[in-house]
Motif scaffolding. Structure first.
Motif, short mmCIF file in Angstrom:
data_model
loop_
_atom_site.label_atom_id
_atom_site.label_comp_id
_atom_site.label_asym_id
_atom_site.label_seq_id
_atom_site.Cartn_x
_atom_site.Cartn_y
_atom_site.Cartn_z
N ALA A 283 -8.94 9.43 5.24
CA ALA A 283 -9.46 10.48 6.11
C ALA A 283 -8.39 10.99 7.08
N ASP A 284 -7.46 10.12 7.48
CA ASP A 284 -6.41 10.54 8.41
C ASP A 284 -5.23 11.22 7.71
N GLY A 285 -5.34 11.40 6.39
CA GLY A 285 -4.29 12.07 5.63
C GLY A 285 -3.23 11.15 5.06
N SER A 286 -3.28 9.88 5.43
CA SER A 286 -2.29 8.94 4.89
C SER A 286 -2.64 8.61 3.45
N GLU A 287 -1.62 8.33 2.68
CA GLU A 287 -1.83 8.01 1.27
C GLU A 287 -1.97 6.50 1.10
N LEU A 288 -2.99 6.10 0.36
CA LEU A 288 -3.24 4.69 0.06
C LEU A 288 -2.73 4.40 -1.34
N PRO A 289 -2.34 3.15 -1.60
CA PRO A 289 -1.84 2.84 -2.95
C PRO A 289 -2.95 2.99 -4.01
N ALA A 290 -2.62 3.69 -5.07
CA ALA A 290 -3.54 3.87 -6.20
C ALA A 290 -3.40 2.69 -7.16
N PRO A 291 -4.43 2.41 -7.93
CA PRO A 291 -4.32 1.33 -8.92
C PRO A 291 -3.17 1.62 -9.89
N LYS A 292 -2.55 0.58 -10.35
CA LYS A 292 -1.43 0.70 -11.29
C LYS A 292 -1.90 0.32 -12.69
N SER A 293 -1.36 1.01 -13.66
CA SER A 293 -1.62 0.67 -15.06
C SER A 293 -0.84 -0.58 -15.42
N GLN A 294 -1.44 -1.42 -16.23
CA GLN A 294 -0.74 -2.61 -16.72
C GLN A 294 -0.45 -2.42 -18.20
N CYS A 295 0.80 -2.64 -18.58
CA CYS A 295 1.23 -2.38 -19.95
C CYS A 295 1.68 -3.66 -20.65
#
Length: 183
Positions: free
Chosen positions: A100-112
Motif C-alpha cells: 500500500a505504501d508503494g514499496s515492492e515486496l518479494p514475489a514468489p520464486k520459481s523452483q527449477c
C-alpha cells in the motif's frame, strides 16, 4: 479394451515419430506396453504433471494417451520444460507485489529442476516440431506470427468431446483446452 485411433483403425505399425506427428494413439499404447509404466509416470511427474483433482497419476498403458485429468497450466509447465532442454520450473503467476505504501515486496520464486537429460528432450522437441510443420498442428503453425521454432501436440477425446493444443517456443508455453463439462 481395444484402443483405436481415427487415423489408424487398422492398427498398422508406426514409428514413434509417425505416431507423434499423426497423433496416432495406438502407437503410444504399443510403446507403453513395452516400457516401465512406473518410469513413465515418474518422468511425467518430474515435468510437474499431476492430476487436477490432487489424486496420484493413474498408471496404466492407456494413461499415456490422456486418461488423467490434467490442468492446462500443468501441461504448459511440462511443455515449457521440454522447450527448456529438460529443465522444468514451477509456475509463478505473480510478477510483482506492491504494498500500500508503494514499496515492492518479494514475489514468489520459481523452483527449477532438471527433469530429464537434455538429449532426451532434444528428441521430444524434434518430434513435436514435426507435429507443427508436418502433422496435426500444421494450420496452427502456419497462422502463427512471428514465425519461430515451436513444439506442439494436439489431443482429442472420443467424438472430439475435448480438444487440446499444447505448444511452446524457447520463450513461451501455452495450452488451449476446450472441454465438455458434461459426462
Amino acid at each position: 479394451g481395444n484402443p483405436k485411433n481415427d487415423a489408424n483403425e487398422g492398427g498398422a505399425n508406426n514409428s514413434e515419430l509417425e505416431a507423434t506427428i499423426g497423433s496416432i494413439n495406438t502407437g503410444y499404447i504399443g510403446m507403453a506396453k513395452k516400457l516401465d509404466l512406473c518410469g513413465i509416470r515418474q518422468t511425467a511427474e518430474a515435468f510437474g504433471m499431476h492430476r487436477a483433482d490432487g489424486d496420484p497419476l493413474l498408471q496404466n498403458a492407456a494413461s499415456v494417451i490422456g486418461t488423467n485429468e490434467i490442468a492446462p497450466l500443468s501441461m504448459a509447465v511440462a511443455f515449457a520444460g521440454i522447450a527448456n532442454k529438460g529443465v522444468a520450473c514451477t509456475p509463478v503467476v505473480i510478477d510483482r507485489i506492491v504494498a500500500a505504501d508503494g514499496s515492492e515486496l518479494p514475489a514468489p520464486k520459481s523452483q527449477c529442476t532438471q527433469a530429464v537429460d537434455p538429449a532426451v528432450t532434444a528428441g521430444m522437441a524434434y518430434a513435436m516440431r514435426r507435429v507443427m510443420t508436418n502433422g496435426t498442428a500444421v494450420q496452427s503453425y502456419r497462422d502463427t506470427a512471428p514465425r519461430v521454432p515451436m513444439i506442439g501436440k494436439t489431443g482429442t477425446t472420443d467424438g472430439n468431446k475435448d480438444t487440446w493444443m499444447s505448444g511452446a517456443s524457447t520463450k513461451v508455453a501455452t495450452v488451449v483446452a476446450v472441454v465438455s463439462l458434461t459426462g
